[in-house]
Design a protein around this motif. Structure first.
Motif, PDB file in Angstrom:
ATOM      1  N   VAL A 179      57.203   4.887  99.571  1.00 45.54           N
ATOM      2  CA  VAL A 179      57.036   4.009  98.594  1.00 45.54           C
ATOM      3  C   VAL A 179      56.886   4.470  97.339  1.00 45.54           C
ATOM      4  O   VAL A 179      55.914   5.355  97.124  1.00 45.54           O
ATOM      5  CB  VAL A 179      56.142   2.749  99.032  1.00 45.54           C
ATOM      6  N   LEU A 180      57.383   3.733  96.086  1.00 43.88           N
ATOM      7  CA  LEU A 180      57.320   4.308  94.701  1.00 43.88           C
ATOM      8  C   LEU A 180      56.055   3.471  94.278  1.00 43.88           C
ATOM      9  O   LEU A 180      55.957   2.478  94.175  1.00 43.88           O
ATOM     10  CB  LEU A 180      58.658   4.123  94.038  1.00 43.88           C
ATOM     11  N   LEU A 181      55.150   4.627  93.538  1.00 44.76           N
ATOM     12  CA  LEU A 181      54.096   3.724  92.919  1.00 44.76           C
ATOM     13  C   LEU A 181      54.251   3.546  91.466  1.00 44.76           C
ATOM     14  O   LEU A 181      55.462   4.154  90.916  1.00 44.76           O
ATOM     15  CB  LEU A 181      52.850   4.622  93.109  1.00 44.76           C
ATOM     16  N   ASN A 182      53.818   2.771  90.781  1.00 40.94           N
ATOM     17  CA  ASN A 182      53.803   2.426  89.446  1.00 40.94           C
ATOM     18  C   ASN A 182      53.590   3.386  88.467  1.00 40.94           C
ATOM     19  O   ASN A 182      53.741   3.135  87.323  1.00 40.94           O
ATOM     20  CB  ASN A 182      53.120   0.910  89.089  1.00 40.94           C
ATOM     21  N   ASP A 183      53.202   4.542  88.949  1.00 41.74           N
ATOM     22  CA  ASP A 183      52.776   5.737  87.930  1.00 41.74           C
ATOM     23  C   ASP A 183      53.912   6.902  88.180  1.00 41.74           C
ATOM     24  O   ASP A 183      53.687   8.048  87.988  1.00 41.74           O
ATOM     25  CB  ASP A 183      51.242   6.322  88.330  1.00 41.74           C
ATOM     26  N   GLY A 184      54.724   6.611  89.094  1.00 41.96           N
ATOM     27  CA  GLY A 184      55.882   7.514  89.281  1.00 41.96           C
ATOM     28  C   GLY A 184      55.756   8.483  90.643  1.00 41.96           C
ATOM     29  O   GLY A 184      56.870   9.096  90.947  1.00 41.96           O
ATOM     30  N   ASN A 185      54.583   8.621  91.195  1.00 38.99           N
ATOM     31  CA  ASN A 185      54.369   9.138  92.510  1.00 38.99           C
ATOM     32  C   ASN A 185      54.814   8.139  93.733  1.00 38.99           C
ATOM     33  O   ASN A 185      54.964   7.052  93.433  1.00 38.99           O
ATOM     34  CB  ASN A 185      52.906   9.555  92.637  1.00 38.99           C
ATOM     35  N   THR A 186      55.047   8.829  94.841  1.00 38.39           N
ATOM     36  CA  THR A 186      55.518   8.213  95.866  1.00 38.39           C
ATOM     37  C   THR A 186      54.404   8.350  97.035  1.00 38.39           C
ATOM     38  O   THR A 186      53.454   9.511  96.983  1.00 38.39           O
ATOM     39  CB  THR A 186      56.679   8.770  96.552  1.00 38.39           C
ATOM     40  N   ILE A 187      54.193   7.438  97.936  1.00 37.92           N
ATOM     41  CA  ILE A 187      53.271   7.527  99.044  1.00 37.92           C
ATOM     42  C   ILE A 187      54.042   7.149 100.139  1.00 37.92           C
ATOM     43  O   ILE A 187      54.863   6.348 100.245  1.00 37.92           O
ATOM     44  CB  ILE A 187      52.091   6.242  98.517  1.00 37.92           C
ATOM     45  N   PRO A 188      53.729   7.866 101.376  1.00 37.47           N
ATOM     46  CA  PRO A 188      54.156   7.530 102.579  1.00 37.47           C
ATOM     47  C   PRO A 188      53.998   6.374 103.031  1.00 37.47           C
ATOM     48  O   PRO A 188      52.848   5.731 102.905  1.00 37.47           O
ATOM     49  CB  PRO A 188      53.719   8.671 103.605  1.00 37.47           C
ATOM     50  N   ALA A 189      54.895   5.644 103.537  1.00 40.41           N
ATOM     51  CA  ALA A 189      55.098   4.072 103.987  1.00 40.41           C
ATOM     52  C   ALA A 189      53.914   3.717 104.823  1.00 40.41           C
ATOM     53  O   ALA A 189      53.450   2.603 105.190  1.00 40.41           O
ATOM     54  CB  ALA A 189      56.252   3.531 104.070  1.00 40.41           C
ATOM     55  N   ILE A 190      53.786   4.971 105.851  1.00 38.94           N
ATOM     56  CA  ILE A 190      52.645   4.690 106.850  1.00 38.94           C
ATOM     57  C   ILE A 190      51.736   5.961 107.099  1.00 38.94           C
ATOM     58  O   ILE A 190      52.154   6.940 106.498  1.00 38.94           O
ATOM     59  CB  ILE A 190      53.341   4.504 108.161  1.00 38.94           C
ATOM     60  N   GLY A 191      50.555   5.553 107.214  1.00 36.10           N
ATOM     61  CA  GLY A 191      49.209   6.436 106.961  1.00 36.10           C
ATOM     62  C   GLY A 191      48.254   6.581 108.178  1.00 36.10           C
ATOM     63  O   GLY A 191      48.381   5.537 109.061  1.00 36.10           O
ATOM     64  N   PHE A 192      47.377   7.375 108.202  1.00 33.98           N
ATOM     65  CA  PHE A 192      46.618   7.351 109.496  1.00 33.98           C
ATOM     66  C   PHE A 192      45.115   7.263 108.815  1.00 33.98           C
ATOM     67  O   PHE A 192      44.820   8.122 108.170  1.00 33.98           O
ATOM     68  CB  PHE A 192      46.926   8.853 110.065  1.00 33.98           C
ATOM     69  N   GLY A 193      44.707   6.210 109.262  1.00 35.02           N
ATOM     70  CA  GLY A 193      43.227   5.799 108.919  1.00 35.02           C
ATOM     71  C   GLY A 193      42.252   6.641 109.718  1.00 35.02           C
ATOM     72  O   GLY A 193      42.388   6.439 110.877  1.00 35.02           O
ATOM     73  N   VAL A 194      41.163   6.912 109.259  1.00 33.36           N
ATOM     74  CA  VAL A 194      39.930   7.669 110.151  1.00 33.36           C
ATOM     75  C   VAL A 194      38.580   6.953 109.983  1.00 33.36           C
ATOM     76  O   VAL A 194      37.595   7.086 110.321  1.00 33.36           O
ATOM     77  CB  VAL A 194      39.729   9.207 109.652  1.00 33.36           C
ATOM     78  N   PHE A 195      38.564   5.492 109.532  1.00 36.60           N
ATOM     79  CA  PHE A 195      37.319   4.696 109.326  1.00 36.60           C
ATOM     80  C   PHE A 195      36.878   4.463 110.927  1.00 36.60           C
ATOM     81  O   PHE A 195      37.470   4.426 111.919  1.00 36.60           O
ATOM     82  CB  PHE A 195      37.990   3.346 108.853  1.00 36.60           C
ATOM     83  N   GLN A 196      35.277   4.919 110.981  1.00 34.58           N
ATOM     84  CA  GLN A 196      34.510   4.838 112.227  1.00 34.58           C
ATOM     85  C   GLN A 196      34.955   5.829 113.115  1.00 34.58           C
ATOM     86  O   GLN A 196      34.540   5.606 114.466  1.00 34.58           O
ATOM     87  CB  GLN A 196      34.718   3.496 112.883  1.00 34.58           C
ATOM     88  N   ILE A 197      35.790   7.031 112.767  1.00 37.23           N
ATOM     89  CA  ILE A 197      35.746   8.112 113.751  1.00 37.23           C
ATOM     90  C   ILE A 197      34.897   9.055 113.453  1.00 37.23           C
ATOM     91  O   ILE A 197      34.741   9.167 112.130  1.00 37.23           O
ATOM     92  CB  ILE A 197      37.187   8.786 113.585  1.00 37.23           C
TER      93      ILE A 197
END
Length: 286
Positions: A5-23
């Motif tokens: 996904v394109l960010l407003n600063d011109g960088n891109t971010i993968p559309a799905i990520g892996f979260g580690v909260f509470q691990i």
């Protein structure tokens, strides 16, 4: 190939990520991140207040995957929002994680010395320590309170988002500046009633997908970057496997109709900032 996904600063971010909260940081985070990378995730989301940044960094290093292929996010905790502290914390985080830069760094909560912390993030971005900067848990109230005073518009706002809480007001506000929403609790934090919704069950059967994949696909088609979390490798893989089918406009509308307009966490509730400060002492073991 990971969808981005394109960010407003011109960088891109993968559309799905892996979260580690509470691990926990007892080797569990290291194992989970290593397995997530093995099944194909290229976007890992941690935070200072998760107490597991070091294990995330070690797993990335040991994966053998080139650093530039992995999108890494962490977040600054309220305790360290004072300008000088925030600047020092960014350096400490990079050191702790064994990284030269972070792809995304967020202000974890909208309380305390927000403007000072944001200035520190802007400077770290200018210095190349952070590629993109953003916020987390900013409701429309806090967005309107703080963001007009920022020199830079955040690229991301990471908030609670799932079919029961679709953040309609916030999304309308952020759309003006092309701010991407990242979803924590994209599967409703295991809310059983969400998984019992007939519309989701029907679609799972139609597409030969599991219930979680239907929910995550809905979010993806809404333009939301989802951060599902699991410590089970098979579940990690299935959560990522959502790009080989597409929900129709009618099906999207049916899931949109599930919105209850509120979530499990209300950042606007009185006293939340003070509660969080007392609940998470990130320097207890310093």
């Amino acid at each position: 190939m990971t969808q981005t996904v394109l960010l407003n600063d011109g960088n891109t971010i993968p559309a799905i990520g892996f979260g580690v909260f509470q691990i926990p940081a007892d080797g569990s985070t290291y194992t989970a991140v290593k397995e997530a990378l093995e099944v194909g995730y290229r976007h890992i989301d941690t935070a200072q207040a998760y107490f597991n940044e070091a294990e995330v960094g070690q797993a990335i290093k040991d994966s053998g995957i080139p650093r530039e292929e992995i999108f890494v996010t962490s977040k600054l905790w309220i305790q360290d929002f004072a300008y000088e502290t925030a600047k020092a914390t960014i350096d400490t985080t990079l050191e702790k994680m064994g990284l030269d830069y972070l792809d995304l760094y967020l202000l974890h909560q909208p309380y305390g010395r927000v403007e000072e912390a944001w200035k520190a993030l802007e400077e770290a971005q200018a210095e190349g320590k952070i590629k993109s900067i953003g916020v987390s848990n900013f409701t429309p109230k806090y967005w309107n309170q703080f963001v007009p005073h920022f020199a830079t518009v955040p690229a991301v706002n990471q908030v609670e988002f799932n079919p029961y809480f679709q953040q309609k007001e916030l999304r309308a506000l952020l759309a003006k500046d092309q701010v991407v929403i990242e979803a924590w609790a994209p599967l409703g934090q295991g809310n059983q009633s969400l998984f019992e919704e007939p519309v989701i069950a029907t679609l799972a059967q139609k597409y030969g997908k599991d219930l979680g994949q239907i929910i995550l696909r809905f979010e993806n088609q809404e333009g939301i970057v989802a951060l599902p979390k699991s410590t089970k490798k098979a579940r990690m893989a299935s959560n990522k496997d959502i790009f080989d089918f597409e929900l129709t406009a009618e099906e999207m509308a049916e899931i949109r109709a599930l919105d209850k307009g509120k979530g499990s966490h209300d950042p606007d509730a009185p006293g939340i900032g003070d509660y969080l400060l007392s609940a998470y002492d990130i320097h207890a073991n310093d």
